[in-house]
Design an enzyme around this catalytic site. Sequence first.
Site, PDB file in Angstrom:
ATOM      1  N   ARG A 330     -22.011  65.610 -33.908  1.00 17.78           N
ATOM      2  CA  ARG A 330     -22.181  64.185 -34.247  1.00 17.78           C
ATOM      3  C   ARG A 330     -21.047  63.608 -35.108  1.00 17.78           C
ATOM      4  NH1 ARG A 330     -25.902  62.118 -36.599  1.00 17.78           N
ATOM      5  NH2 ARG A 330     -26.252  60.339 -35.218  1.00 17.78           N
ATOM      6  N   CYS A 361     -10.824  75.161 -32.743  1.00 19.69           N
ATOM      7  CA  CYS A 361      -9.401  74.833 -32.612  1.00 19.69           C
ATOM      8  C   CYS A 361      -9.265  73.392 -32.188  1.00 19.69           C
ATOM      9  CB  CYS A 361      -8.753  75.752 -31.594  1.00 19.69           C
ATOM     10  SG  CYS A 361      -8.516  77.360 -32.277  1.00 19.69           S
TER      11      CYS A 361
HETATM   12  N1  LLP Z   1     -36.503  56.923 -25.630  1.00 17.88           N
HETATM   13  C1  LLP Z   1     -35.407  56.742 -24.860  1.00 17.88           C
HETATM   14  C2  LLP Z   1     -35.562  56.138 -23.541  1.00 17.88           C
HETATM   15  C3  LLP Z   1     -34.148  57.130 -25.331  1.00 17.88           C
HETATM   16  O1  LLP Z   1     -33.077  56.939 -24.565  1.00 17.88           O
HETATM   17  C4  LLP Z   1     -34.034  57.741 -26.613  1.00 17.88           C
HETATM   18  C5  LLP Z   1     -32.746  58.186 -27.108  1.00 17.88           C
HETATM   19  C6  LLP Z   1     -35.208  57.917 -27.372  1.00 17.88           C
HETATM   20  C7  LLP Z   1     -36.430  57.485 -26.852  1.00 17.88           C
HETATM   21  C8  LLP Z   1     -35.200  58.566 -28.724  1.00 17.88           C
HETATM   22  O2  LLP Z   1     -34.403  57.896 -29.638  1.00 17.88           O
HETATM   23  P1  LLP Z   1     -34.425  58.313 -31.200  1.00 17.88           P
HETATM   24  O3  LLP Z   1     -35.801  57.977 -31.724  1.00 17.88           O
HETATM   25  O4  LLP Z   1     -34.177  59.767 -31.268  1.00 17.88           O
HETATM   26  O5  LLP Z   1     -33.348  57.519 -31.796  1.00 17.88           O
HETATM   27  N2  LLP Z   1     -27.119  61.722 -29.317  1.00 17.88           N
HETATM   28  C9  LLP Z   1     -27.264  60.514 -30.109  1.00 17.88           C
HETATM   29  C10 LLP Z   1     -28.584  59.828 -29.857  1.00 17.88           C
HETATM   30  C11 LLP Z   1     -28.788  59.442 -28.404  1.00 17.88           C
HETATM   31  C12 LLP Z   1     -30.126  58.800 -28.194  1.00 17.88           C
HETATM   32  C13 LLP Z   1     -30.389  58.642 -26.737  1.00 17.88           C
HETATM   33  N3  LLP Z   1     -31.676  58.121 -26.433  1.00 17.88           N
HETATM   34  C14 LLP Z   1     -27.120  60.880 -31.593  1.00 17.88           C
HETATM   35  O6  LLP Z   1     -26.878  62.041 -31.895  1.00 17.88           O
HETATM   36  O7  LLP Z   1     -27.214  60.007 -32.446  1.00 17.88           O
END
Ligand code: LLP
Length: 439
Positions: A330, A361
Amino acid sequence: MFLHGTSKVNEKNHLEIGGVDTVELAKQYGTPLYVYDVALIRERARSFRETFKRLNIAAQVAYASKAFSTIAMVQLAHEEGLSLDVVSGGELFTAIQAGFPVERIHFHGNNKSYEELDMAVKNNIGCIVVDNFYELSLLEQVCIENKTTMKILLRVTPGVEAHTHDYITTGQDDSKFGFGLENGQADQAVEQALHSEYLELLGIHSHIGSQIFETTGFLVAAGKMFGKLKDWKDRFGFAPKVLNLGGGFGIRYTEEDKPLPASKYVEAIIGEVKKHADDLSIDIPEIWIEPGRSIVGDAGTTIYSVGSRKEVPNIRQYIAIDGGMTDNIRPALYQAKYEAVLANRVEDPVEETVSIAGKCCESGDMLIWDLPLPKANSDDMLAVFCTGAYGYAMANNYNRIPRPAVVFVENGEAQLVVQRESYEDLVRLDIPLKSKIVD
Ligand code: LLP
């Protein structure tokens, strides 16, 4: 220093989580090590569920398992009465292996394959969140072949994007996800779904973003969706059973982050839903949400061993740890910020400002810039807070670095829930050349 959940400093000046000394955990299981505070996960899950209960609103709180999907985590979500959002055959398989009740699994994704849809239909899962016209036809075909029906939601793009404190009403639908609400696609999809004998349209879904600290974006999205519901009621006689407003509720990574408690998001959403339902004389549908980060994010802490040090005179002190972008991508991907302490000397006085480098690296493999710390050396351990969401989930084997183990802690007990990858695991899928190219 801000300690989350059951984290505290014990009499040895060590970081303790769930009543377990993290320095002991590191000795037993090695580093890097993801440590999850199970009581905090339970508390987060309960606060969402209990708010709906208190407001007397039928609801499902679906844990977005993309944030952290392992068999033990899925089982914990089940113990806490959550539903489950999966986004791939792999996450669905994990849920099935975990024995999660299939009727509470919701399947997302903008490009589900025939095989994935077939797996979902054969396992009779609770619902599929259909994302596009291609999927609508493909799913119907899969249902016909399996001689069965499937409950669906339609994912719509409400023209609202939210991130942290900002939300933007884009008024247009430029997203890879979902049916455009404003450009007629959603109307067409509803009509098509209602005409299908094989698909049972439960309602609609939207997800407006991630790490959101305000309620406004959710309320604007709900308002736009209700506008359409009124239209569909008049045109098609369609009354949705379910309105899913997605996830995205923010958490506190650093002191700059000021998230709302779960209850505040839910109360605001329900207030808005009631208002619109009243105004438009529509029955209040079941409300579903999909928190991922806000269930597991601050419950995870990564413990690293400190290794080399490099001083760039008058500029910077680099301290390297035994992980980095392989276990937490992240910072490299989103410039995400984290707080950290020395797990074995938590309250020692701060002596210097250092920058924490990963071991890959790649110059971009930096975990934290300008962190105040006691003078750390190679006997020390660094604890990085709030790594529970999208840490292990996005871990990778760059530089052929094995992925860390995961430990759950609760009430003074530790349980290994994911083993550390071994070097053998890394080459397990490799196939040697058939013939010798060099004698
Ligand atoms: N529902 C849907 C349709 C989503 O696309 C996502 C997240 C969630 C729920 C859950 O979201 P949360 O409550 O976790 O924010 N890799 C990125 C975050 C990508 C989120 C993608 N979708 C990061 O590390 O911040």
